[in-house]
Design a protein around this motif. Sequence first.
Motif, PDB file in Angstrom:
ATOM      1  N   ASN A  72      60.507  14.485  53.433  1.00  0.00           N
ATOM      2  CA  ASN A  72      59.855  15.154  52.169  1.00  0.00           C
ATOM      3  C   ASN A  72      58.973  14.311  51.476  1.00  0.00           C
ATOM      4  N   MET A  73      58.081  13.806  52.088  1.00  0.00           N
ATOM      5  CA  MET A  73      57.222  12.779  51.830  1.00  0.00           C
ATOM      6  C   MET A  73      56.410  13.324  50.599  1.00  0.00           C
ATOM      7  N   ASP A  74      55.923  14.328  50.268  1.00  0.00           N
ATOM      8  CA  ASP A  74      55.163  15.119  49.330  1.00  0.00           C
ATOM      9  C   ASP A  74      55.851  15.091  48.219  1.00  0.00           C
ATOM     10  N   GLN A  75      57.025  15.721  48.413  1.00  0.00           N
ATOM     11  CA  GLN A  75      58.110  15.516  47.253  1.00  0.00           C
ATOM     12  C   GLN A  75      58.269  14.233  46.851  1.00  0.00           C
ATOM     13  N   VAL A  76      58.307  13.154  47.560  1.00  0.00           N
ATOM     14  CA  VAL A  76      58.806  11.751  47.110  1.00  0.00           C
ATOM     15  C   VAL A  76      57.292  11.291  46.135  1.00  0.00           C
ATOM     16  N   LEU A  77      56.245  11.531  46.755  1.00  0.00           N
ATOM     17  CA  LEU A  77      54.976  11.239  45.622  1.00  0.00           C
ATOM     18  C   LEU A  77      54.938  11.648  44.515  1.00  0.00           C
ATOM     19  N   LYS A  78      55.412  13.203  44.493  1.00  0.00           N
ATOM     20  CA  LYS A  78      55.417  13.897  43.321  1.00  0.00           C
ATOM     21  C   LYS A  78      56.440  13.633  42.367  1.00  0.00           C
ATOM     22  N   GLY A  79      57.719  13.596  43.051  1.00  0.00           N
ATOM     23  CA  GLY A  79      58.651  13.434  42.318  1.00  0.00           C
ATOM     24  C   GLY A  79      59.049  12.092  41.586  1.00  0.00           C
ATOM     25  N   TYR A  80      58.527  10.947  42.255  1.00  0.00           N
ATOM     26  CA  TYR A  80      58.542   9.592  41.464  1.00  0.00           C
ATOM     27  C   TYR A  80      57.229   9.379  40.952  1.00  0.00           C
ATOM     28  N   LYS A  81      56.335  10.308  40.922  1.00  0.00           N
ATOM     29  CA  LYS A  81      54.973  10.071  40.263  1.00  0.00           C
ATOM     30  C   LYS A  81      54.137   8.718  40.945  1.00  0.00           C
ATOM     31  N   VAL A  82      54.547   8.678  42.128  1.00  0.00           N
ATOM     32  CA  VAL A  82      53.772   7.260  42.744  1.00  0.00           C
ATOM     33  C   VAL A  82      52.269   7.455  42.595  1.00  0.00           C
ATOM     34  N   ASN A  83      51.848   6.283  41.884  1.00  0.00           N
ATOM     35  CA  ASN A  83      50.150   6.032  41.844  1.00  0.00           C
ATOM     36  C   ASN A  83      49.903   5.042  42.784  1.00  0.00           C
ATOM     37  N   LEU A  84      49.364   5.346  43.929  1.00  0.00           N
ATOM     38  CA  LEU A  84      49.315   4.267  45.115  1.00  0.00           C
ATOM     39  C   LEU A  84      48.133   3.451  44.533  1.00  0.00           C
ATOM     40  N   GLN A  85      47.084   3.846  44.041  1.00  0.00           N
ATOM     41  CA  GLN A  85      45.992   3.040  43.360  1.00  0.00           C
ATOM     42  C   GLN A  85      46.465   2.217  42.726  1.00  0.00           C
ATOM     43  N   HIS A  86      47.317   2.419  41.703  1.00  0.00           N
ATOM     44  CA  HIS A  86      47.970   1.409  40.844  1.00  0.00           C
ATOM     45  C   HIS A  86      48.663   0.539  41.612  1.00  0.00           C
ATOM     46  N   ALA A  87      49.567   1.053  42.256  1.00  0.00           N
ATOM     47  CA  ALA A  87      50.578   0.308  43.023  1.00  0.00           C
ATOM     48  C   ALA A  87      49.982  -0.873  43.851  1.00  0.00           C
ATOM     49  N   LEU A 167      68.874  10.570  40.364  1.00  0.00           N
ATOM     50  CA  LEU A 167      69.074  11.107  39.059  1.00  0.00           C
ATOM     51  C   LEU A 167      67.596  11.507  38.333  1.00  0.00           C
ATOM     52  N   TYR A 168      66.871  10.468  38.386  1.00  0.00           N
ATOM     53  CA  TYR A 168      65.691  10.334  37.457  1.00  0.00           C
ATOM     54  C   TYR A 168      64.405  10.685  38.318  1.00  0.00           C
ATOM     55  N   ILE A 169      64.606  11.259  39.171  1.00  0.00           N
ATOM     56  CA  ILE A 169      63.452  11.960  40.012  1.00  0.00           C
ATOM     57  C   ILE A 169      63.003  12.996  39.166  1.00  0.00           C
ATOM     58  N   ASP A 170      61.725  13.274  39.230  1.00  0.00           N
ATOM     59  CA  ASP A 170      61.171  14.597  38.388  1.00  0.00           C
ATOM     60  C   ASP A 170      61.860  15.955  38.734  1.00  0.00           C
ATOM     61  N   TYR A 175      65.861  18.725  44.775  1.00  0.00           N
ATOM     62  CA  TYR A 175      66.493  17.659  45.332  1.00  0.00           C
ATOM     63  C   TYR A 175      67.888  17.921  45.146  1.00  0.00           C
ATOM     64  N   ASN A 176      68.748  18.155  46.429  1.00  0.00           N
ATOM     65  CA  ASN A 176      70.079  18.527  46.358  1.00  0.00           C
ATOM     66  C   ASN A 176      70.992  17.696  45.783  1.00  0.00           C
ATOM     67  N   LEU A 177      70.870  16.198  46.074  1.00  0.00           N
ATOM     68  CA  LEU A 177      71.869  15.472  45.481  1.00  0.00           C
ATOM     69  C   LEU A 177      71.857  15.305  44.128  1.00  0.00           C
ATOM     70  N   ARG A 178      70.522  15.366  43.446  1.00  0.00           N
ATOM     71  CA  ARG A 178      70.189  15.231  42.025  1.00  0.00           C
ATOM     72  C   ARG A 178      71.085  16.472  41.481  1.00  0.00           C
ATOM     73  N   ASP A 179      70.896  17.486  41.734  1.00  0.00           N
ATOM     74  CA  ASP A 179      71.496  18.775  41.432  1.00  0.00           C
ATOM     75  C   ASP A 179      72.936  18.514  41.445  1.00  0.00           C
ATOM     76  N   TYR A 180      73.478  17.880  42.516  1.00  0.00           N
ATOM     77  CA  TYR A 180      74.957  18.167  42.584  1.00  0.00           C
ATOM     78  C   TYR A 180      75.497  17.080  41.830  1.00  0.00           C
ATOM     79  N   MET A 181      74.689  16.136  41.407  1.00  0.00           N
ATOM     80  CA  MET A 181      75.344  15.051  40.521  1.00  0.00           C
ATOM     81  C   MET A 181      75.404  15.628  39.283  1.00  0.00           C
TER      82      MET A 181
END
Length: 273
Positions: A72-87, A167-170, A175-181
């Motif tokens: 789920n790479m697209d969800q990873v980038l969006k969920g963690y708000k990854v700014n690759l230019q900055h990083a 827990l702190y993903i957007d 995300y099933n694990l976050r919802d379960y927690m």
Amino acid sequence: MKFRSKKGQLPFIELNGEEIADSTIILRELSSKFGKDLDAALTSEQRSVSHAMISMIENHLVWAVACWRTKNMDQVLKGYKVNLQHALGTRIPTGILNFFFKFTFGRKGAKKVKAQGMGVHTPEEVSQFGCADLKVLSDMLADKPFFFGDEPTTLDVVAFAHLAQILYIDKETPYNLRDYMQENCPNLVGHCSRMKERCFPDWDEICSTLDINTHLPKPEKQEEGKEGKEEAKESKESKEEKEGDKEKADKEEKEMEKDKEVDENKEKEKDGK
């Protein structure tokens, strides 16, 4: 900037010029260096339980999380708000960076989780594995502030490092694990909040600036550099204003000369008549 250790691992630190990789080794070395043992108050039995739980987190739960990320790479980038230019400190277009990130991280990650064994299972099975680990942690924590009482230990530190990523993903990211927690392990949610407030009171500032040392005063050189940039900016703006005024004056002067020339031509035509 180095993004991985010589061992190819994250996290890693540099202490007095020495590179230390792997969170377990980092904790051990820092504990020895600064004479601080988080588990000093634990009994031998509690230390054994702590070791077993940490092993479950680092060698099982972490792979359930990694497996979801690689698929789920697209969800990873969006969920963690990854700014690759900055990083990465680059101006390469975000679209290109995202493509290469998904291509390289996704493929390498998929190979790793498959080699480990977690990657051969279906997403539903992987989710069940992860939820089972969360349930074990929740049962052990029960109604205590921390896993072994009123003070955090190494297990609390390790658990928070991994649970926070779940827990702190957007919240807009499925995300099933976050919802379960959130639904079945509210005590783990509370544990994350306590650890965050205790260890990272500047959490929001860290997340917004990506500066992990927001609590430290900034070097004067940076301030001087900033002032220099502001002065240069003001000087540039002043210069642009002056140039603009000059262009405006030249334009008005040309228009006046043109009007004067028109008037003179009219006078000549009048005299000719």
